[in-house]
Scaffold this active site. Sequence first.
Site, PDB file in Angstrom:
ATOM      1  N   TYR A  47      -6.809   1.596   2.855  1.00 10.30           N
ATOM      2  CA  TYR A  47      -5.874   1.390   1.751  1.00 10.30           C
ATOM      3  C   TYR A  47      -5.635  -0.111   1.546  1.00 10.30           C
ATOM      4  CZ  TYR A  47      -1.806   1.288  -1.188  1.00 10.30           C
ATOM      5  OH  TYR A  47      -0.957   1.008  -2.227  1.00 10.30           O
ATOM      6  N   ARG A  68       7.789   4.844  -0.795  1.00 12.87           N
ATOM      7  CA  ARG A  68       6.430   4.338  -0.610  1.00 12.87           C
ATOM      8  C   ARG A  68       6.205   4.222   0.890  1.00 12.87           C
ATOM      9  NH1 ARG A  68       7.894   0.497  -4.811  1.00 12.87           N
ATOM     10  NH2 ARG A  68       8.545  -0.841  -3.102  1.00 12.87           N
TER      11      ARG A  68
END
Lengths: 439, 480
Positions: free
Chosen positions: B190, B247
């Site tokens: 990521y 998040r």
Amino acid sequence: MSGQKKDVYLVIGGSGFVGRHIVEQLIAREDVVSVFDIVQRHHDVPFYSGDITDQSQVEDALRRSGTTCIIHTASPTAGAKDPSIYHKVNVEGTKAVIAAAVAAGVPKLVYTSSAGVVFDGNDVINLDERAPYPEKPFDAYNESKALGEALILEASGKGGLLTVALRPAGIFGPGDRQMMVGLYQAYQRGQTHFQVGDNNNLFDYTYVGNLARAHLIAADKLVPSEHDAADWQSDTVTLTDKEQALLNTMLPSVSATTGYRRVPTCEARPLGPYVTPPPNAEKLEAAFNAPPGVRNITHPVMRSRFDQFSDNALAVAPSSPLQVAGQAFFITNGEPVYFWDFMRLIWLQLDPPGSTRADRKTLVIPRMFGMVLGFLAECWAALIGKEAGFTRYRVGYSCATRYHNIEKARRVLGYEPETGLEEGVKKMVEWFKAENNLS
Amino acid sequence: MGKITQMLGLLLTHPTEFRTLVHFYLYHEAKRDITSQQEHPTSGWDRASMRRCWELLDMTSRSFAAVIKELEGDLARTICMYYLVLRGLDTIEDDMTIPDGVKQPLLRSFHEKTVTPGWKFTENGPNEKDRQLLIEYDIVVEEINRLSPEYKKVILDICQKMQVGMADYAHKAIMTGTVYLDTVTEYDLYCHYVAGLVGEGLTRIWSASGKEAAWLCDQLELANSMGLLLQKTNIIRDFREDVEDRRFFWPREIWAKYGFKEMKDMYEKGDVEHATWVQSGMILDALRHATDSLDYLRLLKNQSVFVFCAIPVCMAMATLSLCFMNPEMFQRNIKIRKAEAAKLIMRSTNPREVALIFREYAREIHHKAKPQDPNFLRISVMCCKIEQWFEQHYPSFVVLSQTGPTFDPLDKRTAVMNLEKSRTQELEIKRAAANPLRNANAPRPAEMVPWELAMYVGGAFLLVGALSAAVIYVVLAVYG
């Protein structure tokens, strides 16, 4: 070595700490091995009892066992009462072993030296093998090791014998009879929250299994070199392609303790939660999952002029540092740590589960103050006629920086530490607990 | 007025910091003024559209705007545009009010939108902080299309790779309902998409500009490490803010083993000790990229590029050190002090100094480490790798003094240098003796001259002689 006849080994000092680990690894890879020592502790391989300072006894063992490769690990432990034993074993003994090897026509000799051969009491910082022996050696032990090593390296290429010397620093692991004893004493006395010095000093340690493996690799790679001494010293050195390749690859950082993870890139990465796979999916994954190994790079490794493999250093090297024969190699775990951290790790492992000893606040004793305390303790000990536990020597030792550069061993021998510090300490403490019936 | 009282307060509470800031304001001036007339050809300040882009940069980036503007030549404008494109992409990825059905095609075609004249996007949620950038994105498109083709190609390629990664992760979250990254490998990937690729793109732009070596753009692992170090540091520092906004970037592999079921447990359950071990695990993971980053910086040649790369990673190291063993990080957003940042900006001028800064923070981290922490020894080893890197590349026995470098006589490495020096001399003498003609080597100029001179003189004599003979011959032939 494939295609080559397997060597027949004689481990001199094979009953000792390092020697025994070498014997075990040789047995594990099904090599023929015998042991030469003064005491017999194991009965799984042929044993030759003898005194290494007597050439005929060594020679006799070599002939009877049919040895083609000697691994000479015998050395008295540091801290002996009578320092003359060091010279006797490490210098006279080594002389006798070399003479016996030449007389018996043995082609290979691997010597367990010590990183102490370059130690003179001052800090050792990222030192490589170019360092000369000190003019004033630190003590009788280190002096005798240096003299012995010099004899070994000098003997290479003469009388059909090739030699190599390995220099470990801070050996630890199962079977250790030095490091653990002192540390356990401090643990029992409840001294584990004392720290002398600021603990910014890095220290080298070597797991005994890694060191044993280095001996096996060194023995395997001990072949006549591509450059003879005369050729190397004549005019400008031209490296062979093989040597160029040894130098011009990027070595990944040692990762035995920290673990290895490849940084993903656009050319080497896992596929992730893709919706449609990328066109080069297989190539991406294969590149990412490839073993660490050396990284080929498209530009030469940038070296400072102080680097051991810089052009100017290679040009004045007395012999090719890219060969194995006649060379010395520092062998360590390649991951030096701050001095007290390693101690704390061991003490923590000694703690029974649920102990809160490690939570105690560390008491830092500045170096100078430690020296004064050490002096006083020495005076007191002398007064009451006992051996002092806290000495100026120990204060100096725990405040010194001592770590070495193992790039030469990694490039030339292909040595990589396999067992990291944490795993090694765990194995050592488990062994120590079992040996001393501790829980 | 507020600023003055702030500074006065600082003078009383932290006099050394006050001094640092005064130094900074007095002596540290921007290396370049993009608004000045002579810079217009490369900065594009004379065009209204580019001026707006510079404004948009100031609006969307606090930390990068200053270093971007100081880059040399057309690099400043190029990197400004690169930043705006990726910020635009990020603003779409971040926006949870856009439904997956809209977001997916939008993300996956963003590199095309970026070159479509007149394209802009007005449907961001009202709370999206950089929504204005996308509202005016047609201006960005206009300026992107003005960039030289080799830069444009890099920016669009990186944009495309990043958008696919972002879309994949966003889609996975929607489809599986899992909000967490499981493994460190996934976390790395990521971070590669959102930051490592930025590093790759920057490096390719450096190479394309000719200001850095052509082979620099092949150093993919190093370029990614730079990006990952910065990204991971932000992910660690912004823990609380990110968790509250749902998040979740911290991989489960690092925190689930301590018994936390959700990330918010780390500040809600009161288990400070285990939360601290998680924190040190995250910092240990970020430190993995430290020496790679130093390697990268050492390869750079251009000062403005170096400063652009060095300042953020130094700030990252400072931030990691600030967060380490700091329970406050779980409660609020912590930041390095202004004076510390100013000091770092002034110091980050060469790789040796940056390595020293890294080492200082490594030691700071190490001194805060606790033996009970399961990551204790690995933290120590990681910090020592930074120490080793420093000694390998800038050995401390070389003492830089007023009169030039000298060697520390107590250091063993000085003995090595002395030995090599005497060997060099020995070899020269030996070679000179063995081969008097070729010995020429060192004192070549002085000794070669007589030989060459003799040849020149001889040649000249020959020439004059030949000419005279020819003249005499011709004279005799004509008049004789």
